[in-house]
Design an enzyme around this catalytic site. Sequence first.
Site, short mmCIF file in Angstrom:
data_model
loop_
_atom_site.label_atom_id
_atom_site.label_comp_id
_atom_site.label_asym_id
_atom_site.label_seq_id
_atom_site.Cartn_x
_atom_site.Cartn_y
_atom_site.Cartn_z
N HIS A 123 0.86 -1.17 0.00
CA HIS A 123 0.00 0.00 0.00
C HIS A 123 0.90 1.23 0.00
O HIS A 123 2.01 1.20 0.52
CB HIS A 123 -0.87 -0.03 1.26
CG HIS A 123 -1.93 1.01 1.33
ND1 HIS A 123 -1.66 2.33 1.67
CD2 HIS A 123 -3.27 0.94 1.15
CE1 HIS A 123 -2.79 3.02 1.68
NE2 HIS A 123 -3.78 2.21 1.37
N ASP A 200 3.28 -4.05 8.34
CA ASP A 200 2.03 -3.32 8.12
C ASP A 200 0.89 -4.29 8.40
O ASP A 200 0.62 -5.19 7.60
CB ASP A 200 1.98 -2.80 6.68
CG ASP A 200 0.65 -2.14 6.32
OD1 ASP A 200 -0.30 -2.20 7.13
OD2 ASP A 200 0.55 -1.58 5.21
N GLN A 203 -4.26 -5.09 7.29
CA GLN A 203 -5.17 -6.11 6.75
C GLN A 203 -5.04 -7.45 7.47
O GLN A 203 -5.64 -8.44 7.04
CB GLN A 203 -4.90 -6.29 5.26
CG GLN A 203 -5.11 -5.06 4.42
CD GLN A 203 -6.54 -4.57 4.39
OE1 GLN A 203 -7.47 -5.36 4.61
NE2 GLN A 203 -6.75 -3.31 4.11
N LYS A 226 -10.30 -0.30 10.70
CA LYS A 226 -10.47 -1.55 9.95
C LYS A 226 -10.84 -2.72 10.86
O LYS A 226 -11.11 -3.82 10.39
CB LYS A 226 -9.19 -1.87 9.16
CG LYS A 226 -8.87 -0.84 8.07
CD LYS A 226 -7.63 -1.23 7.30
CE LYS A 226 -7.13 -0.10 6.41
NZ LYS A 226 -8.08 0.28 5.34
N CYS A 366 -4.64 2.32 -3.72
CA CYS A 366 -3.39 2.87 -3.17
C CYS A 366 -2.25 1.87 -3.32
O CYS A 366 -1.44 1.67 -2.39
CB CYS A 366 -3.57 3.26 -1.70
SG CYS A 366 -4.76 4.58 -1.45
#
Length: 412
Positions: A123, A200, A203, A226, A366
Amino acid sequence: MANSINDSYQDFPILDQKVNGERLAYLDNAATAQKPQQVIDSLVHFYEHDNANVHRGVHTLAERATEQYEAARTKVQHFINAKNHNEIIFTKGCTDGLNLVAATYGEQNIHEGDEIVITIMEHHSNLIPWQQLAIKKHATLKYIELTPEGTLDMEDAKRKITDRTKIVSVAHASNVLGTVNPLKELAKIAHEHGAVIVGDGAQSVPHMPVDVQDLDVDFYAFSGHKMMSPTGIGVLYGKADLLRAMPPYQYGGEMINTVHRDETTFADIPFKFEAGTQNIAGAIALGTAVDYLEEIGMENVEKKEQEIVDYVLPKLEALPYITVYGPQDPAQHTGVIAFNMDNLHPHDVATALDAEGVAVRAGHHCAQPLMEALGVSATTRASFYFYNSKKDADQLINAIKATKEFFNGGTI
């Protein structure tokens, strides 16, 4: 709270509505998750009963607000199994956390000729900070490429990570391909070369059990929105010794120890990185979201999403006019599924699906370098969460078929 994960949608008031005359099938969870009533109530309760600034006052409201704020920090610590609560820094979101690491640890430790390694599936939030740091420091930014199956090429990773590498930063799970990357293995490779690794977790944390100590990541960032908390709140985890050695990210109130005319000493972690008034209500609501997820059980969240992917991915792949990106094996796929429909722009597809009550995302997500690697300008993305059901999956498939029929003039 709903009796089981299968009827958990009842806790989410926003899902009980019609869009364009159709029941809402909300499949844009990779962008943001919906909020259960419990999280909404905790936000309202704070503003109605406990609204005050934290760490500063001795009056009752201030003490209650501080207690709840720090309790949320401890909840997050246990949720990702950090060693200590002071390794949890509240941020504005995953993007803010990644920028914090680049602007502090990166500024301190990247020099001319050094290497930063990321993946082609990142991303922009986990790409641009490193790209700009590399430009500024005259360092080299390297990309780990993909296999033909849409997974990370680990042989390429072993070639790209060298003794000149100082930082490796990788998405734990892709927001486009649905690929889960072997972060623990990458951490081992990075550490063997003396580099730190940044994860990261935007997700991954909402969708699967995450243990930062087992992964042995040095830094790990994720967003609250999220995982059902309000927007504007996130978390950066960092190993305590690294955080203590880093300079502050921003300056102002709350993050100081003493201030004189010509010098300032800074507070210990995590407060050194939490300048000014934080998103107190958001942090408390994030703690409520953690409570909700822990009551369900992250293993159950992961299992429920896998059941939906097992059900819907083969149905998508069976449509001859659909191209699915990422692993074709449902067992290697998260609830994020990106696809394209022959001869139709993703934005047209998303608009047509919305007419059928199906909310998806269209665009480059993105992740423009990944789009270039895939040879497309954009994709349509459906992303599932535990409150979704096979009924939502069927509505997606039927809406795709209706879209194809519409644009084909009545024939599929």
